[in-house]
Design a protein around this motif. Structure first.
Motif, PDB file in Angstrom:
ATOM      1  N   LEU A 129       0.687  -1.121   0.002  1.00 52.25           N
ATOM      2  CA  LEU A 129       0.056   0.014   0.030  1.00 52.25           C
ATOM      3  C   LEU A 129       0.890   1.199   0.162  1.00 52.25           C
ATOM      4  O   LEU A 129       0.596   2.101  -0.588  1.00 52.25           O
ATOM      5  CB  LEU A 129      -1.011   0.078   1.315  1.00 52.25           C
ATOM      6  CG  LEU A 129      -2.155  -0.996   1.177  1.00 52.25           C
ATOM      7  CD1 LEU A 129      -2.975  -1.112   2.383  1.00 52.25           C
ATOM      8  CD2 LEU A 129      -3.061  -0.529   0.011  1.00 52.25           C
ATOM      9  N   ASP A 130       1.950   1.053   0.760  1.00 51.49           N
ATOM     10  CA  ASP A 130       3.096   2.267   0.814  1.00 51.49           C
ATOM     11  C   ASP A 130       3.293   2.381  -0.521  1.00 51.49           C
ATOM     12  O   ASP A 130       3.616   3.531  -0.972  1.00 51.49           O
ATOM     13  CB  ASP A 130       3.941   2.162   1.884  1.00 51.49           C
ATOM     14  CG  ASP A 130       3.407   2.342   3.293  1.00 51.49           C
ATOM     15  OD1 ASP A 130       2.311   2.854   3.408  1.00 51.49           O
ATOM     16  OD2 ASP A 130       4.064   1.623   4.146  1.00 51.49           O
ATOM     17  N   ALA A 131       3.951   1.499  -1.220  1.00 51.14           N
ATOM     18  CA  ALA A 131       4.586   1.530  -2.453  1.00 51.14           C
ATOM     19  C   ALA A 131       3.592   1.955  -3.542  1.00 51.14           C
ATOM     20  O   ALA A 131       4.039   2.730  -4.363  1.00 51.14           O
ATOM     21  CB  ALA A 131       5.005   0.204  -2.919  1.00 51.14           C
ATOM     22  N   MET A 132       2.230   1.632  -3.455  1.00 50.58           N
ATOM     23  CA  MET A 132       1.229   1.888  -4.224  1.00 50.58           C
ATOM     24  C   MET A 132       1.060   3.515  -4.006  1.00 50.58           C
ATOM     25  O   MET A 132       1.025   4.340  -5.081  1.00 50.58           O
ATOM     26  CB  MET A 132      -0.067   1.270  -4.182  1.00 50.58           C
ATOM     27  CG  MET A 132      -0.023  -0.165  -4.499  1.00 50.58           C
ATOM     28  SD  MET A 132      -1.762  -0.917  -4.361  1.00 50.58           S
ATOM     29  CE  MET A 132      -1.191  -2.584  -4.593  1.00 50.58           C
ATOM     30  N   ASP A 133       0.944   4.078  -3.008  1.00 48.88           N
ATOM     31  CA  ASP A 133       0.961   5.652  -2.542  1.00 48.88           C
ATOM     32  C   ASP A 133       1.876   6.141  -3.400  1.00 48.88           C
ATOM     33  O   ASP A 133       1.682   7.348  -4.187  1.00 48.88           O
ATOM     34  CB  ASP A 133       0.664   5.744  -1.340  1.00 48.88           C
ATOM     35  CG  ASP A 133      -0.629   5.255  -0.631  1.00 48.88           C
ATOM     36  OD1 ASP A 133      -1.699   5.120  -1.287  1.00 48.88           O
ATOM     37  OD2 ASP A 133      -0.539   4.898   0.554  1.00 48.88           O
ATOM     38  N   ARG A 134       3.119   5.681  -3.232  1.00 48.03           N
ATOM     39  CA  ARG A 134       4.354   6.422  -3.953  1.00 48.03           C
ATOM     40  C   ARG A 134       4.263   6.481  -5.340  1.00 48.03           C
ATOM     41  O   ARG A 134       4.522   7.426  -6.055  1.00 48.03           O
ATOM     42  CB  ARG A 134       5.713   5.954  -3.270  1.00 48.03           C
ATOM     43  CG  ARG A 134       5.924   6.284  -2.034  1.00 48.03           C
ATOM     44  CD  ARG A 134       7.354   5.791  -1.483  1.00 48.03           C
ATOM     45  NE  ARG A 134       7.654   4.331  -1.664  1.00 48.03           N
ATOM     46  CZ  ARG A 134       7.451   3.323  -0.665  1.00 48.03           C
ATOM     47  NH1 ARG A 134       6.828   3.793   0.330  1.00 48.03           N
ATOM     48  NH2 ARG A 134       7.756   2.239  -1.035  1.00 48.03           N
ATOM     49  N   ALA A 135       3.865   5.309  -5.819  1.00 53.48           N
ATOM     50  CA  ALA A 135       3.607   5.237  -7.364  1.00 53.48           C
ATOM     51  C   ALA A 135       2.601   5.915  -8.008  1.00 53.48           C
ATOM     52  O   ALA A 135       2.849   6.874  -8.882  1.00 53.48           O
ATOM     53  CB  ALA A 135       3.513   3.703  -7.873  1.00 53.48           C
ATOM     54  N   ILE A 136       1.704   6.008  -7.313  1.00 48.61           N
ATOM     55  CA  ILE A 136       0.469   6.918  -7.893  1.00 48.61           C
ATOM     56  C   ILE A 136       0.766   8.348  -7.905  1.00 48.61           C
ATOM     57  O   ILE A 136       0.397   9.181  -8.544  1.00 48.61           O
ATOM     58  CB  ILE A 136      -0.815   6.460  -6.782  1.00 48.61           C
ATOM     59  CG1 ILE A 136      -1.346   4.973  -7.270  1.00 48.61           C
ATOM     60  CG2 ILE A 136      -1.962   7.619  -7.183  1.00 48.61           C
ATOM     61  CD1 ILE A 136      -2.509   4.638  -6.242  1.00 48.61           C
ATOM     62  N   LEU A 154       8.716  -0.446 -10.340  1.00 46.45           N
ATOM     63  CA  LEU A 154       9.809  -1.618 -10.075  1.00 46.45           C
ATOM     64  C   LEU A 154       9.792  -1.896  -8.547  1.00 46.45           C
ATOM     65  O   LEU A 154       9.625  -3.301  -8.047  1.00 46.45           O
ATOM     66  CB  LEU A 154      10.973  -1.325 -10.667  1.00 46.45           C
ATOM     67  CG  LEU A 154      11.154  -1.557 -12.027  1.00 46.45           C
ATOM     68  CD1 LEU A 154      12.461  -1.102 -12.806  1.00 46.45           C
ATOM     69  CD2 LEU A 154      11.023  -2.970 -12.751  1.00 46.45           C
ATOM     70  N   GLN A 155       9.859  -1.036  -7.892  1.00 46.91           N
ATOM     71  CA  GLN A 155       9.683  -1.106  -6.389  1.00 46.91           C
ATOM     72  C   GLN A 155       8.554  -1.746  -5.949  1.00 46.91           C
ATOM     73  O   GLN A 155       8.450  -2.593  -5.231  1.00 46.91           O
ATOM     74  CB  GLN A 155       9.932   0.081  -5.688  1.00 46.91           C
ATOM     75  CG  GLN A 155      10.064   0.074  -4.294  1.00 46.91           C
ATOM     76  CD  GLN A 155      10.264   1.277  -3.419  1.00 46.91           C
ATOM     77  OE1 GLN A 155      10.414   2.420  -3.943  1.00 46.91           O
ATOM     78  NE2 GLN A 155      10.562   1.228  -2.282  1.00 46.91           N
ATOM     79  N   LEU A 156       7.163  -1.019  -6.682  1.00 46.14           N
ATOM     80  CA  LEU A 156       6.039  -1.658  -6.143  1.00 46.14           C
ATOM     81  C   LEU A 156       5.956  -3.068  -6.630  1.00 46.14           C
ATOM     82  O   LEU A 156       5.273  -3.867  -5.804  1.00 46.14           O
ATOM     83  CB  LEU A 156       5.007  -0.879  -6.949  1.00 46.14           C
ATOM     84  CG  LEU A 156       3.477  -1.176  -7.050  1.00 46.14           C
ATOM     85  CD1 LEU A 156       3.069  -1.419  -5.409  1.00 46.14           C
ATOM     86  CD2 LEU A 156       2.680  -0.411  -7.690  1.00 46.14           C
ATOM     87  N   SER A 157       6.450  -3.567  -7.982  1.00 49.37           N
ATOM     88  CA  SER A 157       6.209  -4.847  -8.142  1.00 49.37           C
ATOM     89  C   SER A 157       7.022  -5.622  -7.552  1.00 49.37           C
ATOM     90  O   SER A 157       6.717  -6.833  -7.272  1.00 49.37           O
ATOM     91  CB  SER A 157       6.876  -4.810  -9.671  1.00 49.37           C
ATOM     92  OG  SER A 157       6.827  -6.029 -10.224  1.00 49.37           O
ATOM     93  N   SER A 158       8.244  -5.195  -6.820  1.00 52.16           N
ATOM     94  CA  SER A 158       8.944  -6.382  -6.129  1.00 52.16           C
ATOM     95  C   SER A 158       8.331  -6.288  -4.766  1.00 52.16           C
ATOM     96  O   SER A 158       8.328  -7.485  -4.195  1.00 52.16           O
ATOM     97  CB  SER A 158      10.434  -5.569  -5.957  1.00 52.16           C
ATOM     98  OG  SER A 158      11.022  -6.167  -4.716  1.00 52.16           O
ATOM     99  N   VAL A 159       7.840  -5.229  -3.914  1.00 52.49           N
ATOM    100  CA  VAL A 159       7.118  -5.343  -2.690  1.00 52.49           C
ATOM    101  C   VAL A 159       5.875  -6.066  -2.762  1.00 52.49           C
ATOM    102  O   VAL A 159       5.565  -7.041  -1.902  1.00 52.49           O
ATOM    103  CB  VAL A 159       6.962  -3.765  -2.245  1.00 52.49           C
ATOM    104  CG1 VAL A 159       6.099  -3.831  -0.967  1.00 52.49           C
ATOM    105  CG2 VAL A 159       8.239  -3.251  -1.808  1.00 52.49           C
TER     106      VAL A 159
END
Length: 394
Positions: A129-136, A154-159
């Motif tokens: 969720l944190d990674a999604m917030d950052r990606a969005i 890429l970070q989101l995909s990994s996490v």
């Protein structure tokens, strides 16, 4: 003349004839024997009564001892069966406690694994969720910096690899690949790339927003499942602990009851040993008592019969000596012979009659037949010379 005077003196001193003297002697012996016989009868009667009373008392004690031994034997058998049953019950309760503790240990291990899995999954969702917030946030800037966008995705995909649905992963992978391809195009194509990026980025943002909502629902379900698992575990452990506590209390009560019964068994066995010892002693005592009383009874009967026979023999001897012919001849002739001065030989013939010899012979015969010292003495006295003193005086 001197002899006549001596006999005259004897006659004057007593009118009792020598035969009557013997009769008196025998009567005295018979009276003494009769008295002794009566005394012995009384004495033996008391002894016989003592034998009967003691035998009855000891027989009653023996019966009571046998009853107590039988009762104690039954009690020991019952207590032993109770102890055996309690031992099995205690073993069963111990096994229940062991099984419950094993179940708690196994459940605790499972619960630990569940908690660990929950924590890992919850962490994956939270980090995703944190990674999604950052990606969005990056995507919403409408920036043409595809490199920054690529790194963020890429970070989101990994996490989120463990929690992201396969369809979303594929879409995200395609988008990342398109960004990488665009970075290889020359600068003269910047404007068209920006339009394409804006279009594609909007679809990715919507997908990520939908994933965020889905993840939040998943996290809620995950937390709810965790609470349920935790509650179930705690309830199960509580139930098992209650069972352990109840089984332990029940086990301790039964152990105390078993200890009391074992103590009573030891006491009962001691009482039984004492009763068996008393029974053996009393049984032997009664056997010895009966033997002794029987021997003394036989001895008494033998002595009593002997005394009776002795008394009867002496009585017959007295009858022989007290017959009218014997007594009359002695009382009639002895004073006359003394007064007329007849010879000692004539006096002896009058004083000692054939019946005296008969009586002495009869007593001697009976003494030999009965082996009686009393009759032997009576025979000797009956056969004694009535003029023995007179001879000494001549």
């Amino acid at each position: 003349m001197r002899v006549v005077c001596i006999f005259a003196g004897v006659a004057a001193a007593s009118t009792v004839t020598p035969t009557q003297k013997v009769v008196q002697l025998l009567e005295g012996m018979m009276a003494k024997a009769t008295e002794e016989k009566k005394e012995e009868e009384v004495k033996f009667s008391k002894f016989s009564q003592w034998c009967d009373d003691t035998d009855a008392s000891k027989s009653k004690a023996i019966a009571e001892e046998k009853r107590m031994i039988e009762q104690l034997t039954a009690e020991i058998a019952k207590l032993s069966a109770d102890v055996s049953h309690l031992t099995n019950e205690i073993a069963g309760l111990d096994n229940d406690v062991t099984v419950a503790k094993t179940d708690i240990k196994a459940a605790t291990e499972v619960r630990g694994q569940e908690r660990s899995d929950y924590a890992a999954t919850h962490r994956d969702y939270s980090e995703s969720l944190d990674a999604m917030d950052r990606a969005i946030a990056v995507l919403n800037k409408n920036s043409a910096d595809s490199k920054q966008t690529e790194e963020s995705l890429l970070q989101l995909s990994s996490v989120a690899s463990n929690v992201m649905p396969a369809r979303a992963r594929r879409a995200l992978t395609v988008f990342i690949q398109s960004l990488a391809a665009d970075q290889d195009v020359g600068i003269h194509n910047q404007a068209p790339e920006a339009k394409g990026y804006e279009f594609q980025g909007g679809g990715i943002v919507q997908m990520l927003e939908d994933l965020k909502n889905s993840f939040r629902k998943d996290i809620s379900e995950l937390e709810k499942a965790e609470l349920n698992q935790k509650h179930d575990y705690e309830m199960m452990v509580q139930t098992l602990n209650d069972e352990i506590e109840g089984a332990t209390k029940n086990r301790n009560r039964k152990a105390q009851k078993k200890a009391k019964k074992q103590k009573r068994i030891a006491e009962a066995e001691g009482e039984k040993d004492a009763e068996e010892s008393d029974l053996a002693a009393d049984t032997q005592y009664v056997e010895d008592l009966r033997t002794e009383c029987k021997i003394k009874h036989v001895d008494y009967e033998s002595r009593n019969k002997l005394r009776g026979d002795e008394i009867e023999a002496i009585g017959k001897a007295i009858d022989i000596l007290s017959s009218d012919d014997v007594a009359g001849a002695a009382s009639r002739n002895l004073p006359g012979l003394v007064q007329s001065g007849h010879s000692l030989l004539q006096l002896r013939s009058v004083a000692r009659s054939p019946s005296q010899d008969h009586a002495a012979a009869y007593l001697q015969e009976m003494a030999l037949r009965l082996d009686s010292k009393v009759l032997t003495e009576a025979a000797q006295r009956t056969d004694a010379d009535p003029f023995k003193k007179v001879k000494k005086m001549i």
